[in-house]
Design an enzyme around this catalytic site. Structure first.
Site, PDB file in Angstrom:
ATOM      1  N   ASN A 143       0.826  -1.214   0.000  1.00 20.26           N
ATOM      2  CA  ASN A 143       0.000   0.000   0.000  1.00 20.26           C
ATOM      3  C   ASN A 143       0.856   1.258   0.000  1.00 20.26           C
ATOM      4  O   ASN A 143       0.630   2.183   0.776  1.00 20.26           O
ATOM      5  CB  ASN A 143      -0.949   0.001   1.211  1.00 20.26           C
ATOM      6  CG  ASN A 143      -1.885  -1.182   1.209  1.00 20.26           C
ATOM      7  OD1 ASN A 143      -2.509  -1.482   0.195  1.00 20.26           O
ATOM      8  ND2 ASN A 143      -1.976  -1.871   2.327  1.00 20.26           N
ATOM      9  N   LYS A 242       1.186 -11.949  -3.087  1.00 23.21           N
ATOM     10  CA  LYS A 242       1.892 -11.069  -4.016  1.00 23.21           C
ATOM     11  C   LYS A 242       3.331 -10.834  -3.578  1.00 23.21           C
ATOM     12  O   LYS A 242       4.268 -10.953  -4.378  1.00 23.21           O
ATOM     13  CB  LYS A 242       1.148  -9.753  -4.150  1.00 23.21           C
ATOM     14  CG  LYS A 242       1.799  -8.805  -5.163  1.00 23.21           C
ATOM     15  CD  LYS A 242       2.205  -7.532  -4.508  1.00 23.21           C
ATOM     16  CE  LYS A 242       2.876  -6.584  -5.494  1.00 23.21           C
ATOM     17  NZ  LYS A 242       3.249  -5.308  -4.874  1.00 23.21           N
ATOM     18  N   PRO A 259       3.926 -12.165  -9.556  1.00 26.95           N
ATOM     19  CA  PRO A 259       3.189 -11.373  -8.564  1.00 26.95           C
ATOM     20  C   PRO A 259       1.964 -10.707  -9.205  1.00 26.95           C
ATOM     21  O   PRO A 259       2.075 -10.071 -10.249  1.00 26.95           O
ATOM     22  CB  PRO A 259       4.207 -10.314  -8.125  1.00 26.95           C
ATOM     23  CG  PRO A 259       5.544 -10.843  -8.561  1.00 26.95           C
ATOM     24  CD  PRO A 259       5.278 -11.637  -9.795  1.00 26.95           C
ATOM     25  N   ASP A 261      -1.011  -7.997  -8.572  1.00 27.53           N
ATOM     26  CA  ASP A 261      -1.710  -6.959  -7.819  1.00 27.53           C
ATOM     27  C   ASP A 261      -2.782  -6.376  -8.733  1.00 27.53           C
ATOM     28  O   ASP A 261      -3.044  -6.905  -9.821  1.00 27.53           O
ATOM     29  CB  ASP A 261      -0.730  -5.888  -7.323  1.00 27.53           C
ATOM     30  CG  ASP A 261       0.052  -5.241  -8.456  1.00 27.53           C
ATOM     31  OD1 ASP A 261      -0.290  -5.456  -9.637  1.00 27.53           O
ATOM     32  OD2 ASP A 261       1.009  -4.499  -8.166  1.00 27.53           O
ATOM     33  N   HIS A 263      -2.728  -3.752 -10.498  1.00 26.03           N
ATOM     34  CA  HIS A 263      -2.138  -3.280 -11.748  1.00 26.03           C
ATOM     35  C   HIS A 263      -1.955  -4.450 -12.727  1.00 26.03           C
ATOM     36  O   HIS A 263      -2.316  -4.361 -13.902  1.00 26.03           O
ATOM     37  CB  HIS A 263      -0.795  -2.611 -11.460  1.00 26.03           C
ATOM     38  CG  HIS A 263      -0.148  -1.991 -12.658  1.00 26.03           C
ATOM     39  ND1 HIS A 263      -0.466  -0.728 -13.102  1.00 26.03           N
ATOM     40  CD2 HIS A 263       0.778  -2.463 -13.519  1.00 26.03           C
ATOM     41  CE1 HIS A 263       0.255  -0.445 -14.169  1.00 26.03           C
ATOM     42  NE2 HIS A 263       1.018  -1.483 -14.445  1.00 26.03           N
TER      43      HIS A 263
END
Length: 332
Positions: A143, A242, A259, A261, A263
């Site tokens: 974050n 992740k 990974p 996320d 995005h």
């Protein structure tokens, strides 16, 4: 100070996309000289690229303490002799043993989107990072945005790491040993330094790693199968799927790790349109996205997808130079 050089085809290494693409957070760019300064292996490096050579200087290194017979100090800077100690470290860091051009060709034949991205984002190397630094850097990444992650990583180094050298008024520190981060008082200290909830994750994960064997534990993860190593990492405080995949991919040599996320999820919807419009990435979606790209790209799927990730980052958007894209200057 003279430059040392490693022969490497221009399109096999793109420093901008590799060093400024979110893998490592300890590199800074001098746009005026087109040079990079960064730290790894307890060593401060200056890099530049000219024609088919990667040029480097070593501005300071703690490795000198144990390799005095292999290096010599000249005006507080390190000269490298024929033993190739630092050349070997740099080759390993950039994984220069991998013929990346041949993989780009294979990935481009498998995927039109990659073919387009690979034209501009050639030479994106998957850095072979040190597991301790990689793990705690990505705990800081949760974050967070890159400038703040970099700030947190430097706070870890300056408060708990060993001083390497000073160059042009800046003092550089090695990443701390995991034993320096495991003491109970570290959590409160990091909270005072602005780490928030990450302070607890860092201290408790460090304590677990020390209890489980430190470097030997990381070595055992490298020798495991990818999914087993990921499962072991997720037993640490604050390590989710992740971050575990980031560590597997970037420092444990499991190059198929991918990974995911939000995005990466957006990129994946180009290939898996039935996933569009979801509010969050579920465990099932996470596995589906990773398996899709592993099937598409093979054993180096995580590396291939990193190229797409770089191409999609806003800071790497086309700016009129179709040969490469310059990063923004960092504020001092």
């Amino acid at each position: 100070m003279s430059w040392n050089q490693i022969k490497c085809k221009h399109r096999e290494v793109q420093l901008i996309g590799t060093l400024n693409g979110g893998q490592s957070f300890r590199w800074t760019y001098n746009q005026e000289n087109d040079e990079w300064i960064g730290i790894f292996s307890k060593t401060v490096w200056k890099l530049r690229q000219k024609d088919d050579y990667l040029h480097y200087q070593v501005l300071g290194s703690l490795l000198n303490k144990s390799t005095k017979n292999k290096t010599k100090q000249v005006n507080n800077k390190v000269e490298v002799n024929e033993n190739g100690l630092f050349t070997s470290l740099l080759k390993k860091y950039f994984r220069l043993e991998v013929d990346l051009g041949s993989y780009y060709k294979i990935w481009s034949e498998s995927d039109e989107l990659f073919k387009t991205a690979g034209q501009q984002f050639y030479g994106i190397r998957m850095l072979a990072q040190e597991p301790v630094e990689n793990l705690f850097s990505f705990i800081c990444s949760q974050n967070n945005h890159i400038s703040r992650i970099s700030s947190m990583v430097e706070k870890l180094c300056s408060n708990y790491g060993e001083e390497i050298s000073t160059h042009e008024g800046t003092t550089y520190y090695a990443f701390p040993e995991v034993e320096k981060l495991c003491e109970p008082k570290v959590e409160s200290q990091l909270r005072e330094l602005g780490f928030g909830y990450r302070a607890k994750f860092i201290q408790k994960s460090a304590a677990q790693i020390v209890e489980w064997g430190g470097g030997e534990w990381f070595k055992s993860l490298q020798e495991m199968k990818y999914k087993d190593a990921k499962s072991e990492l997720m037993k640490l405080h604050g390590i989710g799927p992740k971050v575990a995949d980031c560590i597997c991919l970037m420092s444990l040599h499991h190059l198929e790790a991918l990974p995911v996320d939000t995005h990466v999820y957006q990129i994946a919807t180009h290939y898996l349109p039935h996933l569009r419009g979801r509010k969050s990435v579920t465990d099932k979606m996470y596995a589906e996205i990773g398996d899709h790209f592993r099937k598409l790209y093979g054993d180096l799927a995580g590396w291939a997808h990193t190229v797409l990730f770089c191409a999609d980052l806003k800071k790497f958007q086309q700016n009129g130079d179709d040969e490469c894209v310059k990063p923004k200057k960092r504020r001092k």
